[in-house]
Enzyme design. Structure first.
Site, PDB file in Angstrom:
ATOM      1  N   GLU A   4       0.802  -1.338   0.150  1.00  0.00           N
ATOM      2  CA  GLU A   4      -0.379   0.087  -0.218  1.00  0.00           C
ATOM      3  C   GLU A   4       0.991   1.551  -0.003  1.00  0.00           C
ATOM      4  O   GLU A   4       0.042   2.289  -0.523  1.00  0.00           O
ATOM      5  CB  GLU A   4      -0.868   0.184   1.264  1.00  0.00           C
ATOM      6  CG  GLU A   4      -1.470  -0.580   1.650  1.00  0.00           C
ATOM      7  CD  GLU A   4      -2.940  -0.798   0.155  1.00  0.00           C
ATOM      8  OE1 GLU A   4      -3.120   0.094  -0.275  1.00  0.00           O
ATOM      9  OE2 GLU A   4      -3.710  -2.272  -0.491  1.00  0.00           O
ATOM     10  N   SER A  21     -30.564 -27.397 -23.562  1.00  0.00           N
ATOM     11  CA  SER A  21     -31.492 -26.527 -24.435  1.00  0.00           C
ATOM     12  C   SER A  21     -32.305 -25.983 -24.009  1.00  0.00           C
ATOM     13  O   SER A  21     -33.578 -25.583 -25.324  1.00  0.00           O
ATOM     14  CB  SER A  21     -32.242 -28.259 -24.509  1.00  0.00           C
ATOM     15  OG  SER A  21     -31.947 -28.977 -25.284  1.00  0.00           O
TER      16      SER A  21
END
Length: 837
Positions: A117, A390
């Site tokens: 950081e 399907s």
């Protein structure tokens, strides 16, 4: 007398001036240096003055750093069901933020946080000027904000000292104010104090603020009990907690952990070997138990709020969120899904997802798993990509209808193959059978695979992908990656998005996006966001409503689907008109059922989160069971209305066998629906034949007149001819056998098959109703014959000829009688005998 040329005059140069004396040169250089120094001093003074001016201007109303000591927990955001009173979740709770002393936080977690950081945290004054300059250059060259260069101190003041509204601003002014505050905080507090505040305040995802809450949320332990691997994983989360959430995407969180370790090596905290050793440590997540209502839906809403308002606003702003969830139907969906999965566990099905939508797209229920507290129960399967099988086919046919096909269009369900990237693609139907010519209505209703592939071939993969994107499917990103197998659902979709697409069909082919949030207000009751239903844009062209209705009509046609599914199948609802399609992926890994009535749209998935195959759990006997039960419950006290045809739909007679207009030869005429301006088009013609007997043979002159009739047979296209022949659907090609009854036979031998002859003289009797020849040959299939008798006159049950076997060897023989018909045709009768003298 010629003149002598005058010699040229000599050229003289002006002598160069003497060089200046050394003292004059030094004087000029000194004046130049004075001017340079003066200019630099002026610039420095102006720069300092500018910095001071900026500092005074932007710092004039900043909060004092001491307010950090007065920081208290934020106001909670609450998420409610659609009734506005049923609380689903409060965005804070036990263990969400648990302050812990810095000396209880492992050193490796502190080092990892600093490395990833703010690598210069211990040396910078609260801002990192080189990083700011680098970020400024990156943003300028990129044309947008790609880097922020925020230090740990800047992140802390943004989270604590700036208001939520200002913290969300993306402006240079905010960055300057933030930097000034960071410098002031850096002057008032030690680095350890700042790091301690930061580690206790920063958001780690999964509703965890601070390292102690994060350790308990992800690993079920205190922060001081974390392993090196767990600590470095946590350190990487604050950059993007939603994306790196290990519960949602552990591989991405691990990739971020690798970056953290690399940064620690670069900063000198650990060696490369230590980084590899830490990364090799196993990560074991411990999902927290929760009593949250509809957890998957609630966290889905939470993520939407973060995307719209940012984490700070959602977690600090005290929002009041009214969602679309219906608590009653959420409970019903959970109960049905849990009960049916309990029945299906014996067949290796462990999980289900359910989505219930109102016709305008509001999410009434969302079941992301049957047990949220199971080891993998936090995975929301309604938004997880899975193969739909399907269940995707209705949209293939929608695209085909949009391009001119009709429900009567004839498709060929026969063995077929396509060449795809050098390989042969040969799809087969679910039951392994082929049904030859089938109308589009039957092909879709019965989920036949090969017609669906032919339909996608007609539509084009790229066109289909674009259409599905319009219907809200976000997983189809690159048409170049897909092929014709898409027609059978080989590419993954999300249950929520596919259910929304079905809602679009129900809405007349209009865009319907699933909606989860009705309105959002702030802590003062002021409206921030409100949703109102709006008709979506039509997606299927000028006749969008008509195209969508035709597919709805097919999907709700119980009679049409009985060809494969039979009567009383799971999709037939008593007195409830419903359009529905099931789907099954390869190896029974996914079971789907998605459908709608006039009042509700329901989508269901059944399977295993780890993609294990199930034991023959298909769409109809898996997800279809949940879909059916929920539909029955939803309509128990709510009469369902039939799907009404819109204007522009007409009914016309159709020949069921050819898909064309009725013809005299057509054996069955049905009624079919079309868009106005279209109609049936014959895919086949008929030819008429004279047949006899049972119709499987052509009538011959000798065929009794009472058995002769005229029959029309369809003429099949080349690609269907082989199937038609194999299945006895073509016209006969051979003549009927002659009659064998004594009173009608043309040629009849009064001699039993395989008779044994012992006498040397054999009299052969029989009937020949026309000129005949009687002969004999040696063996059972003679190549030569000897005449025994012949006549131009018929014989009725009399002597036809005689065989004198004297001198013939013992063995097998064949006697043949050939009778010539009036039209020149010959009828033949044979008998095999054995001669044993």
């Amino acid at each position: 007398m010629s003149r002598r040329p005058r010699p040229p005059l000599p050229r003289f140069r002006r002598p160069a001036p003497p060089p200046p004396p050394p003292r004059r040169r030094l004087s000029a250089l000194w004046r130049w240096l004075n001017r340079l120094v003066f200019s630099l001093l002026v610039l420095i003074v102006l720069g300092v003055a500018g910095v001071i001016a900026l500092y005074l201007y932007y710092g004039r109303d900043l909060p004092p750093p001491e307010l950090i000591d007065q920081h208290r927990s934020f106001e909670n955001t609450r998420i409610y069901a659609r009734d506005g009173s049923t609380l689903l979740y409060e965005v804070i709770g036990p263990g969400v933020r648990v302050p812990v002393a810095l000396n209880r936080i492992p050193q490796i977690l502190r080092d990892a946080t600093v490395a990833v950081e703010d690598a210069n945290f211990y040396t910078n004054p609260g801002v990192d000027l080189p990083s700011i300059a680098r970020a400024f250059w990156q943003n300028v060259t990129a044309g947008q904000t790609v880097s922020g260069a925020s230090t740990i101190t800047m992140q802390l003041v943004r989270a604590i000292l700036l208001t939520p509204a200002e913290a969300q601003q993306q402006s240079i002014e905010r960055k300057i104010r933030e930097a000034i505050l960071a410098i002031r905080v850096g002057q008032e507090y030690s680095k350890d104090q700042i790091l301690s505040l930061y580690l206790n305040e920063v958001y780690y995802g999964a509703q965890a603020y601070g390292v102690e809450a994060a350790a308990q949320r992800y690993f079920g332990k205190h922060v001081w009990q974390l392993t090196r691997g767990e600590a470095t994983l946590l350190a990487g989360l604050p950059q993007s907690p939603s994306n790196y959430n290990p519960f949602e995407n552990l591989p991405l969180a691990r990739a971020r952990q690798r970056i953290v370790l690399n940064q620690m090596v670069a900063a000198g905290f650990i060696s490369a070997a230590e980084a590899d050793s830490i990364f090799a440590e196993p990560i074991r997540l411990v999902p927290p138990a929760t009593t949250i209502r509809a957890p998957h839906f609630t966290f889905y809403v939470y993520d939407l709020l973060v995307q719209r308002f940012g984490e700070e606003m959602v977690n600090r702003g005290g929002l009041r969120v009214i969602t679309t969830l219906d608590p009653y139907w959420q409970t019903q969906a959970e109960e049905v899904a849990q009960a049916k999965i309990a029945e299906l566990r014996a067949r290796d099905a462990s999980n289900a997802g359910v989505v219930m939508l109102s016709p305008d797209g509001r999410i009434l229920a969302m079941v992301g798993s049957v047990d949220y507290n199971a080891p993998d129960g936090q995975v929301n399967v309604t938004v997880a990509p899975r193969q739909p099988g399907s269940a995707l086919k209705p949209f293939v046919y929608v695209a085909a209808l949009q391009r001119g096909w009709t429900p009567a269009t004839m498709l060929w369900d026969v063995p077929s193959s396509w060449q795809v990237n050098g390989t042969t693609y040969q799809p087969r139907n679910y039951d392994g059978r082929f049904r030859g010519p089938v109308r589009l209505r039957l092909a879709l209703a019965n989920s036949l695979n090969i017609p669906a592939v032919r339909a996608l071939e007609f539509v084009g993969v790229e066109n289909f992908v674009n259409l599905m994107s319009e219907f809200g499917i976000t997983t189809f990103t690159d048409p170049n990656r897909y092929g014709l197998a898409m027609a059978l659902g080989s590419n993954e979709v999300r249950l929520l998005e596919l259910t929304g697409a079905y809602a679009g069909l129900r809405a007349g082919g209009r865009q319907v996006r699933p909606v989860a949030i009705l309105r959002v207000t702030n802590s003062r009751g002021e409206m921030i966001e409100s949703w109102q239903p709006q008709p979506g844009k039509p997606l299927l062209g000028p006749q969008s409503e008509q195209v969508a209705f035709l597919v709805t009509d097919i999907l709700s046609d119980n009679a049409a689907r009985r060809l494969v599914f039979g009567r009383n199948n799971v999709m037939e609802l008593p007195n409830i008109p419903a359009a529905v399609k099931t789907g099954t992926s390869n190896d029974y890994r996914d079971s789907w059922a998605v459908g709608y009535t006039d009042a509700v749209v329901i989508g269901v998935w059944v399977g295993n989160n780890d993609n294990r195959p199930m034991a023959e759990v298909a769409g109809a006997n898996g997800a279809g069971l949940i879909w059916r039960e929920l539909m029955l419950r939803y309509h128990a006290n709510r009469p369902a209305q039939p799907f009404t045809p819109p204007q522009g739909i007409v009914e016309l007679p159709v020949c069921a066998e050819t898909g064309g207009p009725p013809a005299p030869e057509c054996p069955q005429v049905i009624s079919e629906r079309f868009m106005a301006g279209t109609g049936p088009v014959s895919a086949m013609t008929y030819e008429t034949y004279r047949v006899g007997g049972d119709g499987s043979c052509l009538a011959a002159p000798y065929t009794p007149p009472e058995e002769v009739r005229t029959v029309s047979f369809p003429v099949y296209p080349t690609e269907v001819a082989e199937w038609a022949k194999r299945n006895g659907r073509t016209a006969p090609t051979e003549y009927c056998p002659p009659p064998r009854e004594p009173d009608r036979a043309i040629a009849l031998l009064d001699l039993a098959e395989s008779s044994v002859v012992t006498n040397t003289l054999l009299f052969v009797k029989g009937t020949a109703r026309g000129p005949f020849i009687l002969d004999i040959g040696q063996g059972t299939d003679p190549t030569g014959w000897q005449v025994l008798g012949q006549s131009s006159q018929p014989v009725e049950d009399g002597l036809l000829g005689m065989w004198n076997a004297g001198g013939w060897p013992a063995g097998d023989y064949t006697i043949r009688l050939r009778v010539t018909m009036a039209d020149g045709g010959v009828i033949e009768e044979r008998r095999r005998i054995r001669y044993e003298p």
